[in-house]
Design an enzyme around this catalytic site. Sequence first.
Site, PDB file in Angstrom:
ATOM      1  N   ARG A  21      14.005   0.853  10.593  1.00 51.54           N
ATOM      2  CA  ARG A  21      12.977   0.016  10.496  1.00 51.54           C
ATOM      3  C   ARG A  21      12.108   0.013  11.593  1.00 51.54           C
ATOM      4  O   ARG A  21      12.366   0.488  12.732  1.00 51.54           O
ATOM      5  CB  ARG A  21      13.734  -1.605  10.649  1.00 51.54           C
ATOM      6  CG  ARG A  21      14.525  -1.926   9.386  1.00 51.54           C
ATOM      7  CD  ARG A  21      15.381  -3.169   9.577  1.00 51.54           C
ATOM      8  NE  ARG A  21      16.356  -3.157   8.640  1.00 51.54           N
ATOM      9  CZ  ARG A  21      16.247  -4.000   7.505  1.00 51.54           C
ATOM     10  NH1 ARG A  21      15.178  -4.633   7.204  1.00 51.54           N
ATOM     11  NH2 ARG A  21      17.391  -3.956   6.675  1.00 51.54           N
ATOM     12  N   ARG A  49     -10.231  -0.700   8.739  1.00 53.71           N
ATOM     13  CA  ARG A  49      -9.657  -1.951   9.186  1.00 53.71           C
ATOM     14  C   ARG A  49     -10.764  -2.860   9.696  1.00 53.71           C
ATOM     15  O   ARG A  49     -10.738  -4.172   9.925  1.00 53.71           O
ATOM     16  CB  ARG A  49      -8.667  -1.717  10.384  1.00 53.71           C
ATOM     17  CG  ARG A  49      -7.412  -1.318  10.070  1.00 53.71           C
ATOM     18  CD  ARG A  49      -6.741  -2.130   8.985  1.00 53.71           C
ATOM     19  NE  ARG A  49      -6.420  -3.363   9.796  1.00 53.71           N
ATOM     20  CZ  ARG A  49      -5.177  -3.610  10.539  1.00 53.71           C
ATOM     21  NH1 ARG A  49      -4.200  -2.567  10.472  1.00 53.71           N
ATOM     22  NH2 ARG A  49      -4.939  -4.644  11.187  1.00 53.71           N
ATOM     23  N   ARG A  80      11.688  -4.901   4.931  1.00 54.04           N
ATOM     24  CA  ARG A  80      11.434  -3.531   4.682  1.00 54.04           C
ATOM     25  C   ARG A  80      12.204  -2.659   5.471  1.00 54.04           C
ATOM     26  O   ARG A  80      12.185  -2.660   6.569  1.00 54.04           O
ATOM     27  CB  ARG A  80       9.984  -3.225   4.404  1.00 54.04           C
ATOM     28  CG  ARG A  80       9.346  -3.052   5.559  1.00 54.04           C
ATOM     29  CD  ARG A  80       7.875  -2.546   5.463  1.00 54.04           C
ATOM     30  NE  ARG A  80       6.897  -2.763   6.602  1.00 54.04           N
ATOM     31  CZ  ARG A  80       5.611  -2.594   6.725  1.00 54.04           C
ATOM     32  NH1 ARG A  80       5.112  -2.358   5.471  1.00 54.04           N
ATOM     33  NH2 ARG A  80       4.950  -2.629   7.649  1.00 54.04           N
ATOM     34  N   ARG A 111      -0.482  -9.134  13.455  1.00 54.71           N
ATOM     35  CA  ARG A 111      -1.309  -8.199  12.410  1.00 54.71           C
ATOM     36  C   ARG A 111      -1.598  -8.746  11.439  1.00 54.71           C
ATOM     37  O   ARG A 111      -2.998  -8.169  10.955  1.00 54.71           O
ATOM     38  CB  ARG A 111      -0.014  -7.142  12.249  1.00 54.71           C
ATOM     39  CG  ARG A 111       0.289  -6.101  12.951  1.00 54.71           C
ATOM     40  CD  ARG A 111       1.708  -5.244  13.042  1.00 54.71           C
ATOM     41  NE  ARG A 111       1.732  -4.982  11.882  1.00 54.71           N
ATOM     42  CZ  ARG A 111       2.999  -4.619  11.379  1.00 54.71           C
ATOM     43  NH1 ARG A 111       4.204  -5.144  11.784  1.00 54.71           N
ATOM     44  NH2 ARG A 111       3.235  -3.991  10.182  1.00 54.71           N
ATOM     45  N   LYS A 116       0.748  -1.131   0.063  1.00 48.88           N
ATOM     46  CA  LYS A 116       0.176  -0.034  -0.023  1.00 48.88           C
ATOM     47  C   LYS A 116       0.939   1.150   0.148  1.00 48.88           C
ATOM     48  O   LYS A 116       0.723   2.151  -0.750  1.00 48.88           O
ATOM     49  CB  LYS A 116      -1.013   0.054   1.522  1.00 48.88           C
ATOM     50  CG  LYS A 116      -1.731  -1.212   1.283  1.00 48.88           C
ATOM     51  CD  LYS A 116      -2.877  -1.135   2.404  1.00 48.88           C
ATOM     52  CE  LYS A 116      -1.919  -1.446   3.694  1.00 48.88           C
ATOM     53  NZ  LYS A 116      -1.310  -2.499   4.128  1.00 48.88           N
TER      54      LYS A 116
HETATM   55  P1  ADP Z   1       2.079  -2.037   3.223  1.00 50.87           P
HETATM   56  O1  ADP Z   1       2.285  -0.403   3.106  1.00 50.87           O
HETATM   57  O2  ADP Z   1       0.953  -2.538   2.640  1.00 50.87           O
HETATM   58  O3  ADP Z   1       2.538  -2.422   4.686  1.00 50.87           O
HETATM   59  P2  ADP Z   1       4.938  -1.505   1.765  1.00 50.87           P
HETATM   60  O4  ADP Z   1       4.277  -0.771   0.689  1.00 50.87           O
HETATM   61  O5  ADP Z   1       5.564  -1.195   2.985  1.00 50.87           O
HETATM   62  O6  ADP Z   1       3.425  -2.577   2.403  1.00 50.87           O
HETATM   63  O7  ADP Z   1       5.410  -2.847   1.240  1.00 50.87           O
HETATM   64  C1  ADP Z   1       6.243  -3.871   2.215  1.00 50.87           C
HETATM   65  C2  ADP Z   1       7.567  -4.322   1.599  1.00 50.87           C
HETATM   66  O8  ADP Z   1       7.408  -5.217   0.707  1.00 50.87           O
HETATM   67  C3  ADP Z   1       8.240  -3.022   1.278  1.00 50.87           C
HETATM   68  O9  ADP Z   1       9.772  -3.210   1.518  1.00 50.87           O
HETATM   69  C4  ADP Z   1       8.120  -3.085  -0.480  1.00 50.87           C
HETATM   70  O10 ADP Z   1       9.495  -2.459  -0.965  1.00 50.87           O
HETATM   71  C5  ADP Z   1       8.046  -4.367  -0.529  1.00 50.87           C
HETATM   72  N1  ADP Z   1       7.000  -4.595  -1.895  1.00 50.87           N
HETATM   73  C6  ADP Z   1       5.896  -3.866  -1.999  1.00 50.87           C
HETATM   74  N2  ADP Z   1       5.235  -4.175  -2.927  1.00 50.87           N
HETATM   75  C7  ADP Z   1       6.075  -5.359  -3.442  1.00 50.87           C
HETATM   76  C8  ADP Z   1       5.591  -6.244  -4.777  1.00 50.87           C
HETATM   77  N3  ADP Z   1       4.808  -6.392  -5.520  1.00 50.87           N
HETATM   78  N4  ADP Z   1       6.586  -7.266  -4.817  1.00 50.87           N
HETATM   79  C9  ADP Z   1       7.811  -7.534  -3.864  1.00 50.87           C
HETATM   80  N5  ADP Z   1       7.943  -6.566  -2.905  1.00 50.87           N
HETATM   81  C10 ADP Z   1       7.056  -5.562  -2.699  1.00 50.87           C
END
Ligand code: ADP
Length: 214
Positions: free
Chosen positions: A160, A88, A127, A172, A13
Amino acid sequence: MRIVLLGPPGAGKGTQSVVLEEKLGIIQLSTGDMLRSAVASASSIGKQIKSLMESGSLVSDEVIVEMISERISKSDCSNGFILDGCPRTLAQAKALDIMLAKENMALDYVIEMSVDAEKMVQRIVGRFNCQSCGAGYHDEFKTPQTAGTCDHCDKPDFQRRSDDNPETIRKRLKAYDDQTAPLLPFYRDKSLLHTINAMAPIDRVTSDLEAIFC
Ligand code: ADP
Ligand code: ZN
């Protein structure tokens, strides 16, 4: 344009919001980020929220919707917004509808980012973000072009999230499944729901989203 992104932690997201903000000229409102900055500000509400978030629990529906209501009254939301992290629960979805209706607003799109839950732990554990500009990265899927330096602002400071550990993540993910599943029929009945495959590579997910909005 007013958009809700629905998806468990790790669905992408935040990653996709950055792209959509630019393409659509609207801003992302991450309730998680809003809550984390309330915590960092050490206000009394921030302290309450802190202990809930660190244990992987959810913050009350009233607090969340009130926080969004205040935020969307600001001028930078006049073109619309991308909501990430709310609603949510079904109760939040209903409260959000009522709050928007009072402001003569309504949602235009609700996007379900569908994932394979097993893979989310790997995505979340890997991430990290730039401390200065917030840009998101991943140890495996999205590394900075120069190791240790942000692609966007050249700063060397990454962070992180303290709740991004396997144990909290599982909690979660389970909370997401339990609480958020009833939202899908709710928004489907209103003809707002679109589902995309969030397991595809990042660029593919972006183009699938663009096909809906652009
Ligand atoms: P959210 O906001 O939904 O919790 P994030 O945007 O932080 O998720 O994404 C989580 C992690 O996964 C980040 O490190 C991002 O770079 C990686 N990520 C996001 N989308 C993808 C994807 N389609 N394929 C692989 N990694 C992804
Ligand atoms: Zn940066």
